[in-house]
Motif scaffolding. Sequence first.
Motif, PDB file in Angstrom:
ATOM      1  N   ILE A  46      31.073  46.233  45.577  1.00 20.55           N
ATOM      2  CA  ILE A  46      30.132  47.207  45.040  1.00 20.55           C
ATOM      3  C   ILE A  46      29.329  47.837  46.171  1.00 20.55           C
ATOM      4  O   ILE A  46      28.585  48.803  45.981  1.00 20.55           O
ATOM      5  CB  ILE A  46      29.197  46.535  44.003  1.00 20.55           C
ATOM      6  N   ALA A  74      33.412  49.436  38.986  1.00 19.56           N
ATOM      7  CA  ALA A  74      33.727  48.119  39.545  1.00 19.56           C
ATOM      8  C   ALA A  74      34.938  47.583  38.809  1.00 19.56           C
ATOM      9  O   ALA A  74      35.338  48.120  37.773  1.00 19.56           O
ATOM     10  CB  ALA A  74      32.541  47.173  39.412  1.00 19.56           C
ATOM     11  N   SER A  79      30.278  42.351  37.942  1.00 19.89           N
ATOM     12  CA  SER A  79      29.750  43.499  38.688  1.00 19.89           C
ATOM     13  C   SER A  79      29.462  44.676  37.762  1.00 19.89           C
ATOM     14  O   SER A  79      28.436  45.352  37.893  1.00 19.89           O
ATOM     15  CB  SER A  79      30.737  43.931  39.779  1.00 19.89           C
ATOM     16  N   ASP A  82      26.318  43.842  35.806  1.00 18.53           N
ATOM     17  CA  ASP A  82      25.127  43.908  36.668  1.00 18.53           C
ATOM     18  C   ASP A  82      24.720  45.352  36.928  1.00 18.53           C
ATOM     19  O   ASP A  82      23.517  45.683  36.889  1.00 18.53           O
ATOM     20  CB  ASP A  82      25.399  43.207  38.002  1.00 18.53           C
ATOM     21  N   GLU A  83      25.701  46.215  37.215  1.00 14.39           N
ATOM     22  CA  GLU A  83      25.377  47.611  37.509  1.00 14.39           C
ATOM     23  C   GLU A  83      24.823  48.322  36.281  1.00 14.39           C
ATOM     24  O   GLU A  83      23.817  49.049  36.370  1.00 14.39           O
ATOM     25  CB  GLU A  83      26.617  48.348  38.029  1.00 14.39           C
TER      26      GLU A  83
END
Length: 212
Positions: A46, A74, A79, A82-83
């Motif tokens: 990332i 991602a 990931s 999370d983003e």
Amino acid sequence: MYYGYHRVSTREQNLERGIKGIEDFCNSRNYKLEKVFVDKISGKTIDRPRYTVLKEDVLREGDTLIIYELDRLARNKKSISDELRYYEEHGIRVMILDIPTTTIELPEEADQMNKLITETINKVIIEIYAMQAETEMQRREKRQREGIEAKKARGEWEDYGRKRVMSADEFAKHYIRVERDEIGSRALMRELRMKESTYFRYVKEYKQNQSR
């Protein structure tokens, strides 16, 4: 403000498809697209230069980030989660064009229940797509590992994925001249344009094959 983001891996060449897809979408909605940020890098990480600039220095609360496909953001589920959580916490909307429900514009008068239902549907669909992206990445890595192991077994692959300069049989045809004192190792090394470490690795392999 509306910003786009697109990523392709180093093996892919076609950046235009994703960029055009984002531009066409904005034109169809009469959104003023400020800029599309692009990285040409693996989806495994990332930490990408243009994405970092977009995320940390450009996007502000109230902005919209448009992504052509979820796996451009991602390729593993954590990931992705999370983003998307980061953008939700910072008041930045994310539209993912291959998940059309994320692009739905609810009218201002829509009640809280409708908004909640839409958000829930989006989260479920994104979860499924994220799992698919991660599974596909794992399959690809497995195929790559199997391919490398097969090449190593055939003697076509050297340390850590480096392709052989030449086959063992081809090297043997040249090295036999050294054994006959027709040429020195240094001269043969230059002739074959081999690094010293590679040359002597091939010599070691040659001698091992001769002793069998």
